[in-house]
Design an enzyme around this catalytic site. Structure first.
Site, short mmCIF file in Angstrom:
data_model
loop_
_atom_site.label_atom_id
_atom_site.label_comp_id
_atom_site.label_asym_id
_atom_site.label_seq_id
_atom_site.Cartn_x
_atom_site.Cartn_y
_atom_site.Cartn_z
N THR A 16 0.14 -2.50 -5.70
CA THR A 16 2.05 -2.33 -5.54
C THR A 16 1.72 -3.02 -3.69
O THR A 16 1.24 -2.86 -3.33
CB THR A 16 2.71 -1.60 -6.04
OG1 THR A 16 1.75 -0.52 -4.81
CG2 THR A 16 1.94 -1.09 -7.31
N GLY A 17 3.30 -3.45 -3.33
CA GLY A 17 3.56 -3.74 -1.69
C GLY A 17 2.48 -5.11 -1.74
O GLY A 17 1.63 -5.12 -0.53
N SER A 20 3.00 -8.66 1.57
CA SER A 20 2.44 -8.52 2.84
C SER A 20 1.53 -7.12 3.63
O SER A 20 1.17 -6.80 2.24
CB SER A 20 3.99 -7.84 4.22
OG SER A 20 4.16 -6.89 3.34
N GLY A 21 0.71 -7.53 4.77
CA GLY A 21 0.39 -5.92 5.18
C GLY A 21 -1.24 -5.70 4.57
O GLY A 21 -1.55 -6.99 3.98
N ILE A 22 -1.41 -4.45 4.45
CA ILE A 22 -2.95 -4.10 3.90
C ILE A 22 -2.76 -4.69 2.18
O ILE A 22 -3.73 -5.33 1.51
CB ILE A 22 -2.53 -2.68 4.31
CG1 ILE A 22 -2.86 -2.13 5.74
CG2 ILE A 22 -4.00 -1.88 3.32
CD1 ILE A 22 -2.91 -0.84 5.48
N GLY A 23 -1.43 -4.60 1.56
CA GLY A 23 -1.09 -4.97 0.25
C GLY A 23 -1.67 -6.87 -0.20
O GLY A 23 -2.73 -6.53 -1.32
N SER A 141 -3.47 7.67 4.26
CA SER A 141 -3.73 7.23 5.87
C SER A 141 -4.53 8.08 6.26
O SER A 141 -4.07 9.69 5.93
CB SER A 141 -1.67 6.83 5.89
OG SER A 141 -1.84 7.15 7.34
N TYR A 154 6.35 11.42 7.13
CA TYR A 154 5.32 10.05 6.40
C TYR A 154 4.02 11.08 6.12
O TYR A 154 3.26 11.40 5.30
CB TYR A 154 5.16 9.11 7.84
CG TYR A 154 4.24 8.74 6.49
CD1 TYR A 154 4.27 7.57 5.87
CD2 TYR A 154 3.81 8.78 7.98
CE1 TYR A 154 2.98 6.42 6.28
CE2 TYR A 154 1.96 6.97 7.90
CZ TYR A 154 2.37 6.43 6.42
OH TYR A 154 0.98 5.17 6.54
N1 LIG Z 1 -0.68 -0.22 8.59
C1 LIG Z 1 -1.16 0.72 9.14
O1 LIG Z 1 -1.80 0.95 10.31
C2 LIG Z 1 -1.30 1.88 7.98
C3 LIG Z 1 -2.29 2.91 8.72
C4 LIG Z 1 -2.19 3.98 7.23
C5 LIG Z 1 -1.35 3.82 5.54
N2 LIG Z 1 -1.18 2.70 6.09
C6 LIG Z 1 -0.53 2.02 4.68
O2 LIG Z 1 -0.41 1.43 4.69
C7 LIG Z 1 0.08 0.96 2.75
C8 LIG Z 1 1.03 -0.82 3.30
O3 LIG Z 1 1.00 -0.25 4.66
P1 LIG Z 1 1.65 -1.90 5.44
O4 LIG Z 1 0.97 -1.50 7.14
O5 LIG Z 1 0.52 -2.40 5.17
O6 LIG Z 1 3.18 -1.83 5.64
P2 LIG Z 1 3.97 -3.19 5.10
O7 LIG Z 1 5.64 -3.18 5.28
O8 LIG Z 1 3.38 -4.55 5.90
O9 LIG Z 1 3.87 -3.66 4.08
C9 LIG Z 1 4.46 -2.44 2.74
C10 LIG Z 1 4.68 -3.05 1.41
O10 LIG Z 1 5.48 -2.26 0.06
C11 LIG Z 1 6.02 -2.79 0.30
N3 LIG Z 1 7.52 -1.69 -0.80
C12 LIG Z 1 8.22 -1.33 -0.03
N4 LIG Z 1 8.90 -0.44 -0.61
C13 LIG Z 1 8.44 -0.63 -2.38
C14 LIG Z 1 8.51 -0.51 -3.34
N5 LIG Z 1 9.76 0.68 -3.28
N6 LIG Z 1 8.35 -0.83 -4.29
C15 LIG Z 1 7.61 -1.82 -4.32
N7 LIG Z 1 7.43 -2.35 -2.96
C16 LIG Z 1 7.70 -1.97 -1.97
C17 LIG Z 1 7.27 -3.73 1.44
O11 LIG Z 1 7.82 -4.62 0.69
C18 LIG Z 1 6.11 -4.95 1.85
O12 LIG Z 1 5.43 -5.88 1.29
C19 LIG Z 1 1.12 1.68 3.69
O13 LIG Z 1 1.06 3.18 1.78
C20 LIG Z 1 1.18 2.77 4.25
O14 LIG Z 1 1.74 3.96 4.35
C21 LIG Z 1 -0.33 1.95 6.98
#
Ligand SMILES: NC(=O)c1ccc[n+]([C@@H]2O[C@H](COP(=O)([O-])OP(=O)(O)OC[C@H]3O[C@@H](n4cnc5c(N)ncnc54)[C@H](O)[C@@H]3O)[C@@H](O)[C@H]2O)c1
Length: 257
Positions: A16-17, A20-23, A141, A154
């Site tokens: 899920t998610g 972009s990013g981590i997903g 996190s 958060y």
């Molecule tokens: N980036 C960091 O430094 C970091 C650090 C620790 C933990 N995290 C965790 O990693 C995960 C991803 O973070 P990221 O930085 O890649 O964020 P991001 O915003 O780049 O990616 C998150 C993705 O989740 C999707 N999303 C949001 N709400 C949604 C929903 N209701 N249903 C389906 N998809 C949904 C968004 O559209 C987005 O594509 C999160 O759980 C975040 O808390 C991130």
């Protein structure tokens, strides 16, 4: 670092998610390791582009993790295409800045809606499809242990998922399904840069990223692919005795606190 040892050959996963990013980094890495991945996110253009970029073993699916009907539709699709599921990665998550005194009910509900209820709605309806040896990975996190100032809601949501898992591993005892939390430290994603820029302005945001990197024993922040490779390990048979943990992939950030 390119990994090509295919430890997940033939496995079917939901991330899920993942647009972009981590997903995205996780979905891409799981496919490189041999899995078929459902790339789940909110918007059709985004999921289609992400799945196309990852390749033929990725399929985009639009779903909001806070809506049970969306998640039921996702798992109905997985059932009809594959009939089973080997890995579920609950990665979708949000978080914004809000010091005590400014926190709104809307902000609380939104954060807990995605980060806690969304995790429940991702994991629970997946269980009937999951195989013995299946793996659930919830992206937490370091904020679960050390929430940054202004990020209490958060941090609380990420601490909550650790406790969900500590209870759920007993609920699924005997099923052969493992469940773990993987907690990244700071990872370079567009949302990290946007959040810091919103809170601090562009110039101070760049300085803040540098300062976080400096504080880390590794001297840098992480990449989405590095979280992807740890996720692949947790989904692989190499992690067959890893269950109910919160694993930190943070370059040592927690140790430095
Ligand atoms: N980036 C960091 O430094 C970091 C650090 C620790 C933990 N995290 C965790 O990693 C995960 C991803 O973070 P990221 O930085 O890649 O964020 P991001 O915003 O780049 O990616 C998150 C993705 O989740 C999707 N999303 C949001 N709400 C949604 C929903 N209701 N249903 C389906 N998809 C949904 C968004 O559209 C987005 O594509 C999160 O759980 C975040 O808390 C991130």
């Amino acid at each position: 670092m390119e990994s090509t040892n295919h430890v997940l050959k033939g496995k079917v996963a939901v991330v899920t998610g993942a647009a972009s990013g981590i997903g995205y980094g996780i979905a891409d890495e799981l496919v490189r390791q041999g899995a078929f991945v459902y790339v789940v996110d909110l918007r059709k253009t985004q999921v289609d582009e992400a799945a196309a970029a990852i390749g033929p073993n990725a399929l985009g699916f639009v779903a909001d993790v806070t809506k049970l009907s969306d998640m039921d539709a996702l798992y109905a699709e997985v059932k009809s295409r594959h009939g089973r599921l080997d890995a579920v990665i609950a990665n979708a998550g949000i978080g914004d800045h809000g010091p005590l005194g400014t926190i709104t009910e809307e902000q609380f509900d939104r954060t807990f809606g995605v980060n806690v209820k969304g995790v429940l709605f991702t994991v629970q309806p997946a269980l009937p499809l999951m195989t013995r040896g299946g793996s659930v990975v919830i992206i937490g996190s370091t904020a679960s242990e050390v929430p940054p100032p202004g990020m209490s809601i958060y941090g609380a949501s990420k601490a909550a998922v650790r406790n969900l898992v500590r209870s759920w591993v007993f609920d699924v005892k005997g099923s052969g399904i493992r469940m773990n939390v993987l907690s990244p430290g700071t990872v370079d994603t567009p949302s990290l840069r946007t959040a810091l820029t919103k809170a601090l302005g562009a110039e101070r945001a760049a300085v803040a990223v540098g300062a976080i990197a400096e504080r880390s024993p590794s001297g840098r922040i992480g990449t989405p692919r590095e979280i992807g490779s740890v996720t692949a390990f947790l989904c692989s048979d190499a992690a067959s005795y890893v269950n109910g943990v919160e694993l930190f992939a943070d370059g040592g950030l927690i140790a430095a606190v």
